[in-house]
Design a protein around this motif. Structure first.
Motif, PDB file in Angstrom:
ATOM      1  N   LEU A  14      26.385 105.358  43.497  1.00 41.92           N
ATOM      2  CA  LEU A  14      25.926 105.642  44.855  1.00 41.92           C
ATOM      3  C   LEU A  14      24.537 105.076  45.115  1.00 41.92           C
ATOM      4  N   ALA A  15      23.895 104.506  44.102  1.00 40.34           N
ATOM      5  CA  ALA A  15      22.570 103.920  44.277  1.00 40.34           C
ATOM      6  C   ALA A  15      22.645 102.783  45.295  1.00 40.34           C
ATOM      7  N   GLY A  16      21.764 102.821  46.258  1.00 46.33           N
ATOM      8  CA  GLY A  16      21.728 101.777  47.275  1.00 46.33           C
ATOM      9  C   GLY A  16      22.673 102.009  48.432  1.00 46.33           C
ATOM     10  N   SER A  17      23.447 103.067  48.390  1.00 47.69           N
ATOM     11  CA  SER A  17      24.373 103.343  49.484  1.00 47.69           C
ATOM     12  C   SER A  17      23.669 104.185  50.550  1.00 47.69           C
ATOM     13  N   SER A  18      24.217 104.159  51.749  1.00 49.64           N
ATOM     14  CA  SER A  18      23.606 104.905  52.849  1.00 49.64           C
ATOM     15  C   SER A  18      23.935 106.391  52.725  1.00 49.64           C
ATOM     16  N   GLU A  19      23.206 107.201  53.478  1.00 53.42           N
ATOM     17  CA  GLU A  19      23.451 108.641  53.479  1.00 53.42           C
ATOM     18  C   GLU A  19      24.852 108.969  53.983  1.00 53.42           C
ATOM     19  N   VAL A  52      34.539 103.852  52.568  1.00 40.73           N
ATOM     20  CA  VAL A  52      33.878 103.617  51.274  1.00 40.73           C
ATOM     21  C   VAL A  52      34.854 103.045  50.247  1.00 40.73           C
ATOM     22  N   GLY A  53      35.849 102.326  50.719  1.00 45.03           N
ATOM     23  CA  GLY A  53      36.881 101.780  49.831  1.00 45.03           C
ATOM     24  C   GLY A  53      36.348 100.837  48.778  1.00 45.03           C
ATOM     25  N   HIS A  54      35.221 100.176  49.068  1.00 45.23           N
ATOM     26  CA  HIS A  54      34.643  99.239  48.105  1.00 45.23           C
ATOM     27  C   HIS A  54      34.067  99.957  46.885  1.00 45.23           C
ATOM     28  N   MET A  55      33.922 101.271  46.958  1.00 42.90           N
ATOM     29  CA  MET A  55      33.383 102.051  45.845  1.00 42.90           C
ATOM     30  C   MET A  55      34.462 102.834  45.108  1.00 42.90           C
ATOM     31  N   LEU A  56      35.697 102.753  45.583  1.00 42.21           N
ATOM     32  CA  LEU A  56      36.769 103.594  45.073  1.00 42.21           C
ATOM     33  C   LEU A  56      37.916 102.795  44.478  1.00 42.21           C
TER      34      LEU A  56
END
Length: 86
Positions: A14-19, A52-56
């Motif tokens: 989650l580092a660098g991701s938005s709130e 947030v599919g790019h993280m999953l």
């Protein structure tokens, strides 16, 4: 055939991701990398996955079970590792 359950795994930090992205990940019930949750397949969850599919990594419950069975079968074929200390 309707897919009823989805297995969702957090694959990226989650580092660098938005709130908003962090809140979406939390809404899916994910806290740590490689944590997997089982969620219903409905428009609400699908919308969260789209954001947030790019993280999953998303799999159906059937795919997840097949993968688990294959891993278990592979482990059963491996001989145990024996170390001899002399």
């Amino acid at each position: 055939m309707m897919i009823e359950k989805l297995m969702i795994t957090l694959r990226r930090s989650l580092a660098g991701s938005s709130e908003r992205q962090r809140a979406t990940i939390a809404g899916l019930g994910l806290r740590r990398i490689d944590q997997t949750v089982e969620m219903p397949n409905n428009p609400n969850v699908r919308g969260m996955i789209a954001k947030v599919g790019h993280m999953l990594k998303v799999m159906t419950k059937e795919q997840w079970d097949e993968k688990a069975e294959k891993l278990e079968a592979d482990r059963a074929l491996r001989p145990p590792i024996v170390f001899k200390h002399e």
